[in-house]
Design an enzyme around this catalytic site. Structure first.
Site, mmCIF file in Angstrom:
data_model
loop_
_atom_site.group_PDB
_atom_site.id
_atom_site.type_symbol
_atom_site.label_atom_id
_atom_site.label_comp_id
_atom_site.label_asym_id
_atom_site.label_seq_id
_atom_site.Cartn_x
_atom_site.Cartn_y
_atom_site.Cartn_z
ATOM 1 N N ARG A 1 8.636 -1.398 -8.014
ATOM 2 C CA ARG A 1 7.985 -2.432 -7.215
ATOM 3 C C ARG A 1 6.813 -3.003 -8.006
ATOM 4 N NH1 ARG A 1 3.667 -0.618 -7.531
ATOM 5 N NH2 ARG A 1 2.785 -2.436 -6.532
ATOM 6 N N GLY A 2 6.185 -4.035 -7.426
ATOM 7 C CA GLY A 2 5.109 -4.723 -8.142
ATOM 8 C C GLY A 2 5.753 -5.852 -8.943
ATOM 9 N N ARG B 1 14.262 -9.161 -3.537
ATOM 10 C CA ARG B 1 12.905 -9.316 -2.992
ATOM 11 C C ARG B 1 12.480 -10.759 -3.221
ATOM 12 N NH1 ARG B 1 8.701 -4.901 -3.686
ATOM 13 N NH2 ARG B 1 8.063 -5.917 -1.749
ATOM 14 N N GLN C 1 0.439 1.493 -1.143
ATOM 15 C CA GLN C 1 0.472 1.385 -2.615
ATOM 16 C C GLN C 1 -0.908 1.673 -3.210
ATOM 17 O OE1 GLN C 1 1.869 -0.807 -0.504
ATOM 18 N NE2 GLN C 1 3.646 -1.828 -1.379
ATOM 19 N N ASP D 1 1.921 -12.092 -6.534
ATOM 20 C CA ASP D 1 3.384 -12.147 -6.642
ATOM 21 C C ASP D 1 3.878 -13.550 -6.966
ATOM 22 O OD1 ASP D 1 2.816 -9.598 -5.054
ATOM 23 O OD2 ASP D 1 4.909 -9.435 -5.688
ATOM 24 N N ASN E 1 0.262 -12.639 -2.264
ATOM 25 C CA ASN E 1 0.091 -11.246 -2.725
ATOM 26 C C ASN E 1 0.265 -10.331 -1.521
ATOM 27 O OD1 ASN E 1 -0.521 -9.366 -4.879
ATOM 28 N ND2 ASN E 1 -2.475 -9.007 -3.877
HETATM 29 O O1 MRU Z 1 5.550 -4.849 -2.210
HETATM 30 P P1 MRU Z 1 5.032 -4.552 -3.582
HETATM 31 O O2 MRU Z 1 4.491 -3.167 -3.734
HETATM 32 O O3 MRU Z 1 6.030 -4.913 -4.658
HETATM 33 O O4 MRU Z 1 3.809 -5.550 -3.725
HETATM 34 C C1 MRU Z 1 3.034 -5.539 -4.897
HETATM 35 C C2 MRU Z 1 1.869 -6.425 -4.845
HETATM 36 O O5 MRU Z 1 1.652 -7.164 -3.917
HETATM 37 C C3 MRU Z 1 1.013 -6.457 -6.056
HETATM 38 O O6 MRU Z 1 -0.319 -6.655 -5.706
HETATM 39 C C4 MRU Z 1 1.495 -7.615 -6.916
HETATM 40 O O7 MRU Z 1 2.827 -7.438 -7.267
HETATM 41 C C5 MRU Z 1 0.648 -7.870 -8.095
HETATM 42 S S1 MRU Z 1 0.740 -6.703 -9.395
HETATM 43 C C6 MRU Z 1 1.767 -7.343 -10.599
#
Ligand code: MRU
Length: 342
Positions: free
Chosen positions: A51-52, A88, A188, A229, A239
């Site tokens: 993820r991220g 996603r 997270q 994101d 985000n």
């Molecule tokens: O749902 P996730 O854990 O994938 O969301 C991640 C985030 O919102 C991060 O803050 C975002 O991806 C920025 S880090 C590259």
């Protein structure tokens, strides 16, 4: 990043297999998982084993390369592209990577697709280093930084977009302290950012998502730094849900609010944040939590009154007017003024 003395990336390609750190098992277990096919890689993205935004993109690119290496023809790779893109919807880096590898694979074949996917993963790391270089001067000695979700190594293949400047400031002898918002429902912050910062010896404390307003009111937050994101052409940013709350609070209390954004997150086809798709995730993520028992077992328990349902948007959109600056590998820019692709 080093874990127990060994260097790891969050996700990598080895031959036709994608390997990854299982982020659903962290921080209680450090486990490596492999995805032998693009279908399995897509499942790992959807289920948030990885993820991220940066890592979703890198994994998507590797998955696309896997589809070429599976060598089942054009229809197969076109279907694979759809499968990967449907995992996603919010992270722009996913589309950026999958499309780039698809294009390259169609032009030049499976090995070229794999090289392209590798280049994308390497570039994400380079972006983080440059973001770190530009953002480190924003961190003064003794500052207290508030961050949300995880924009660290686990979200960006290596180094991390928000953690890069923090690590660099620490390397340069600055004292830094990080407030880590827990980031319900998947935590997270509490699970992943806290684990990363502890591994790197960065002083920090996890706070519940309801604490930032009172911390800011007491002057305990000097700067807010978050990842993203997707960034729309006008500088609006999507985000992790809760980012908008922090941005509004930061403005109210006169605290600078920065967003670290690699070029792969920029969506110039999206004029404003209104056009960014916001992922809605299963309500069980709110209704249940998993954690370590005192006996050392990970267990899942219901935390919401039985019979009640939940609504679980995974991201929110922060309008550009709340953002002090967007930190890119080319420098820090006012939202909307960042460099366009050449
Ligand atoms: O749902 P996730 O854990 O994938 O969301 C991640 C985030 O919102 C991060 O803050 C975002 O991806 C920025 S880090 C590259």
């Amino acid at each position: 990043m080093n874990v127990a003395g060994k260097h790891y990336r969050a996700v990598w390609l080895d031959g036709p297999q994608v390997w990854m750190i299982d982020q659903n098992r962290l921080p209680f277990y450090f486990e490596i998982r492999n995805a032998p096919t693009h279908v399995e890689t897509a499942r790992c993205i959807r289920e948030m084993t990885v993820r991220g935004a940066g890592v979703i993109g890198a994994a998507g690119g590797f998955g696309m390369a896997q589809a070429f290496l599976e060598d089942e023809g054009r229809e197969h790779v076109d279907r694979a592209r759809e499968t990967l893109e449907s995992t996603r919807p919010t992270a722009q880096t996913l589309y950026y990577a999958v499309r780039r590898v698809h294009r390259r694979g169609v032009e030049a074949g499976p090995e070229a697709a794999a090289r392209e996917a590798q280049a994308i993963a390497d570039e994400e790391i380079g972006f983080c280093r440059e973001i770190g270089r530009h953002a480190e001067p924003l961190i003064r000695d003794g500052m207290k930084i508030l961050t949300h979700c995880n924009a660290g190594w686990l979200a960006s293949v290596d180094y991390g977009s928000v953690t890069a400047p923090i690590y660099r400031a620490k390397e340069r002898g600055k004292k830094v302290f990080v407030w880590v918002s827990e980031t319900r429902p998947r935590a997270q912050g509490g699970r992943l950012t806290a684990w990363e910062l502890r591994n790197e010896g960065v002083p920090h404390a996890v706070i519940s998502d309801t604490v930032p307003a009172s911390l800011m009111a007491r002057g305990e937050v000097d700067v807010v730094m978050v990842g993203c994101d997707r960034v729309a052409a006008n500088g609006d940013v999507a985000n992790k849900v809760g980012t908008l709350d922090l941005a509004i609070l930061a403005k109210e209390f006169g605290i600078p609010f920065y967003v670290a954004a690699p070029p792969s997150a920029m969506d110039f086809n999206c004029p404003s944040g209104e056009g960014i798709p916001i992922e809605e995730r299963p309500q069980d993520e709110i209704l249940y939590q998993a954690g370590l028992t005192d006996e050392g077992r990970v267990e899942r328990i219901r935390v919401v009154s039985p019979g009640s349902g939940a609504f679980n948007p995974a991201f929110d959109m922060t309008p550009a007017r709340y953002i002090t600056g967007i930190i890119t590998p080319e420098g820090v820019f006012k939202p909307g003024d960042f460099p366009r692709p050449r």
